[in-house]
Design an enzyme around this catalytic site. Structure first.
Site, PDB file in Angstrom:
ATOM      1  N   ALA A 101     115.831 134.193  -0.332  1.00 23.68           N
ATOM      2  CA  ALA A 101     115.362 134.184  -1.816  1.00 23.68           C
ATOM      3  C   ALA A 101     115.667 132.686  -2.130  1.00 23.68           C
ATOM      4  CB  ALA A 101     116.356 134.980  -2.840  1.00 23.68           C
TER       5      ALA A 101
ATOM      6  N   VAL B 172     109.573 130.087  -4.500  1.00 24.64           N
ATOM      7  CA  VAL B 172     108.164 130.742  -4.243  1.00 24.64           C
ATOM      8  C   VAL B 172     107.451 129.653  -4.017  1.00 24.64           C
ATOM      9  CG1 VAL B 172     108.421 132.975  -5.739  1.00 24.64           C
ATOM     10  CG2 VAL B 172     107.808 130.717  -6.780  1.00 24.64           C
TER      11      VAL B 172
ATOM     12  N   HIS C 274     126.738 143.575 -38.676  1.00 22.64           N
ATOM     13  CA  HIS C 274     128.035 144.088 -37.971  1.00 22.64           C
ATOM     14  C   HIS C 274     128.154 145.598 -37.744  1.00 22.64           C
ATOM     15  CE1 HIS C 274     132.167 144.123 -37.257  1.00 22.64           C
ATOM     16  NE2 HIS C 274     132.386 144.953 -38.180  1.00 22.64           N
TER      17      HIS C 274
END
Lengths: 464, 290
Positions: A268, A271, A443
């Site tokens: 990985a 690219v 909240h």
């Protein structure tokens, strides 16, 4: 001679199909050419199917930790083929969705490999080898990118994988070595770790996630290690020995040699742009470090030929490609699209924990000459995070001391990929700390941490 | 408290403007609907270097169908202001010929002593108009609805054609500036105009305008007044003509100009006085230096 289009897009990834639809909306006669999959890598082999896999991993982990929530659960195990099938089904559904959208906008599609033959003409060769020529006033190159292959780490359909093979693996690796620790690397590392694989991350630079803020990357590293991953920084793969029993991966770390025995290796390491065999040379379309060179309107050196997305300079992100697709379409129809500011593109990594960021990190802000104020707020101090059982993480904000400009935001923890857009809007509208402080955050939500982080940059945080 | 007209600006732009003492109403906004954003304020803080003209539009064009061109901001402004001018300002026109021979000689001599800047005929015209307004101060005025505003310096606007329209940047107090200074300022303003980087303080107001179409071979024309100014001078091209002097035909370099006047402010005799003063400076360029 065949009919002439106003706007012909090569490649139906997230850049190309969005561009074609936008052009059609603007009244241009648009068409699109695709050689393989509608939706491109993003939808078929990238963003979406990996999110589907990671969701499966998350569900599995919930089961493993169910007792923490007062739920008795036992016997949850990973069914990888079922996970992969789910992921593929989702990709397929979206792929059809893209085709539907193109049809709805009356954008005809042509299947085949495209090659520019002149400034206004593209040759399309289908799988059977049959060719046809399409003419257009404007042409958009959106051919994307593919995994970079380093010598010695070529995907072999078995032990050595790129993201493509890792996405459809049949068996959980017993030990997966991931080379490269950008978003793709750490997402697969997280996935397979959650499924029980031993995972080793190998990074050439001095830390994992080198594009992220150093403090956030360090928190990620600590969290990954806590989850049982091994990390090798400043490490290079100097050789890979294959045998039916497994891989012997030679790793050179700070001059020291180490051999890691593994079942699989995932490469990985970034690219490379798909610039070959599309006729760039014949038209002398300029490239730069392997990418097509474009101006702010995405025009190449030939004004009626545009290039967008991964085939141009990074960041290599689907949302960047889509945005450029819109810019090119608007420009080609005679409009004055706004310029894409690269520092305002958010980036998301869906590892466990998630990471999301936008704009300058601490180092780059300082390097750019800013005097900064930094705000931090931990998940530990947020009620909703504790209720979710997600006490790990942080929201960090960086302000220009002089003007109050929000220069960047960096987050790690549960669901931060869904939070970052709040700061993207703030940066896009050029709010200062004052407006952010005056905005009401609901909240109980994780978003309250964004508010607190801003307050903290100015010494006003309440809940810490 | 008064309710000032709302200026659209981002919070960050407001803060940077405030810290730097910049007036937001004087800054052009490049954001959506003219919203002033950080970039605009930064530019106003430090005017940028001239940049080459932006890439030309390459839009899709259909072959035989008429094409609808959406209006950009500049076209809308031109349309609104000139319609208003031609419909509400009572124009009348005064035409006069000026002999250019002395000016051309003076220009040649001056430029021989200059390197770099070259003074153009248009620079002489700007200066001559500025001095004429100084000499005929009643014509240096604007219509104010229920009053007439008398100006105390000659702010001369010059029409600059750019791709898709025109701008009229203003040379302020041109009567007090030398030709060399006017020339340099004009060059800089024209460059900014072409890059669409003029700020409102560089094109708003003014005493009069000069519109010169001489370079296109136009002999004479009548220009539309650019409100709130009271006059505009339309300049034709210089050419050799046979003129009678003491009963003899003499070849002379001649230029025809037409002054459009707002009759509410400038009456016929006053306009003629202004035009006569202008002609004097053009034909006696040595007086420009006095």
């Amino acid at each position: 001679m065949s009919e002439e289009f106003d706007y012909l897009v090569i490649g139906a990834g997230p850049g190309g199909y969005v561009s074609a639809i936008r052009a059609a909306q603007l009244g241009l006669k648009a068409a699109i050419i695709e050689r393989e999959h509608f939706g491109g890598i993003c939808l078929n082999w990238g963003c979406i199917p990996t999110k589907a896999l990671l969701r499966s991993a998350e569900v599995l982990e919930f089961h493993h930790h169910a007792a923490n929530y007062g739920v008795k659960s036992s016997g949850a195990t990973a069914d990888l083929p079922a996970m992969v099938k789910r992921s593929r089904d989702i990709a397929k559904q979206l792929n059809q969705g893209v085709q539907h959208l193109l049809k709805k906008n009356k954008v005809p599609s042509f299947m085949g490999a495209a090659k520019l033959v002149s400034k206004h003409e593209v040759q399309v060769t289908d799988k059977a080898g049959k060719t046809q020529h399409l003419r257009a006033k404007n042409i958009v190159i959106a051919t994307g990118a593919r995994a970079r292959i380093l010598p010695g780490m070529e995907p072999d359909g078995g032990q050595i994988m790129s993201y493509r093979e890792a996405m459809v693996a049949e068996k959980i690796p017993s030990h997966l070595v991931v080379v490269g620790t950008g978003a793709i690397g750490v997402e697969f590392a997280s996935f397979y770790r959650a499924l029980g694989a031993e995972v080793t991350l190998v990074e050439m630079l001095d830390r994992i996630l080198p594009a992220e803020d150093a403090e956030i990357a360090a928190m990620a590293a600590k969290s990954f290690e806590k989850r049982g991953m091994n990390i090798r920084n400043k490490a290079k793969v100097s050789g890979v020995k294959k045998s039916p029993q497994g891989l012997e991966i030679m790793i050179e770390t700070k001059g020291k040699q180490e051999i890691i025995k593994a079942s699989h290796l995932l490469s990985a390491v970034g690219v490379v742009a798909n610039i070959e065999d599309i006729g760039l040379e014949a038209l002398s379309i300029a490239t730069e470090t392997g990418c097509i060179k474009v101006n702010a309107q995405c025009q190449t050196n030939i004004p009626n030929i545009y290039a967008i997305g991964d085939v141009t300079k990074g960041p290599w992100l689907a949302h960047k490609a889509s945005h450029e697709g819109v810019i090119a379409a608007e420009h080609a129809s005679g409009g004055h699209p706004h310029e894409l500011e690269k520092l305002r593109i958010p980036g998301c990594t869906y590892a466990n924990p998630q990471i999301a960021s936008i704009g300058h990190h601490e180092e780059s802000a300082k390097a750019a000459g800013y005097e900064i104020r930094v705000g931090r707020f931990p998940f530990m101090g947020n009620g909703k995070a504790l209720a979710l059982g997600e006490a790990e993480g942080m929201v960090k904000t960086i302000f220009d001391k002089k003007t109050g400009e929000l220069l960047g935001a960096h987050m790690i923890g549960a669901e931060v990929t869904e939070l970052i857009q709040g700061f993207a809007v703030a940066i896009g509208l050029e709010t200062t700390e004052e407006e952010l402080m005056n905005i009401v955050f609901p909240h109980p939500t994780l978003s309250e941490m964004m508010h607190e982080s801003v307050l903290s940059a100015y010494g006003r945080a309440i809940h810490i | 408290m008064a309710n000032p007209e709302r200026v659209k600006a981002s919070p960050l732009a407001r803060r940077i403007a405030k810290t730097n003492g910049l007036d937001l109403s004087q800054i052009n906004g490049s954001g959506p609907n003219g919203r002033i954003i950080k970039r605009d304020v930064e530019q106003a803080k430090a005017p940028p270097q001239q940049k080459p003209t932006a890439a030309i539009q390459h839009g899709a064009q259909t072959t035989t169908q008429p094409e609808i061109m959406p209006l950009d901001g500049m076209r809308k402004t031109i349309a609104a202001r000139l319609t208003e001018a031609k419909q509400t300002v009572p124009h009348f026109y005064l035409t006069i010929d000026c002999r250019l021979d002395d000016l051309l000689t003076a220009r040649k001599n001056m430029n021989a002593h200059l390197d770099g800047v070259k003074i153009s005929v248009n620079d002489f015209i700007i200066k001559a108009m500025a001095l004429a307004l100084r000499d005929v101060p009643d014509a240096n005025a604007q219509w104010g609805g229920d009053h007439i505003l008398k100006l105390k310096q000659s702010d001369v606007a010059v029409a600059v054609a750019i791709e898709g329209g025109l701008f009229t940047p203003v040379i302020r107090a041109a009567e007090s500036k030398g030709l060399k200074e006017i020339s340099a300022e004009m060059k800089a303003l024209a460059g900014l105009a072409r890059d669409r980087k003029l700020t409102p303080d560089q094109y708003e107001g003014g005493s009069t305008s000069i519109s010169n179409l001489g370079m296109f071979g136009v002999k004479n024309f009548q220009a539309v007044i650019n409100p709130p100014q009271a006059t505009i001078l339309a300049v034709g091209g210089g050419e050799e003509r046979l003129i009678p002097i003491n009963g003899q035909a003499v070849v002379a370099n001649m230029m025809t100009v037409t002054l459009s006047c707002d009759h509410r402010v400038v009456d016929g005799a006053l306009g003629a006085q202004l035009l006569h003063a202008f002609k004097h400076y053009i034909e006696t360029p040595v007086a420009l230096a006095l």
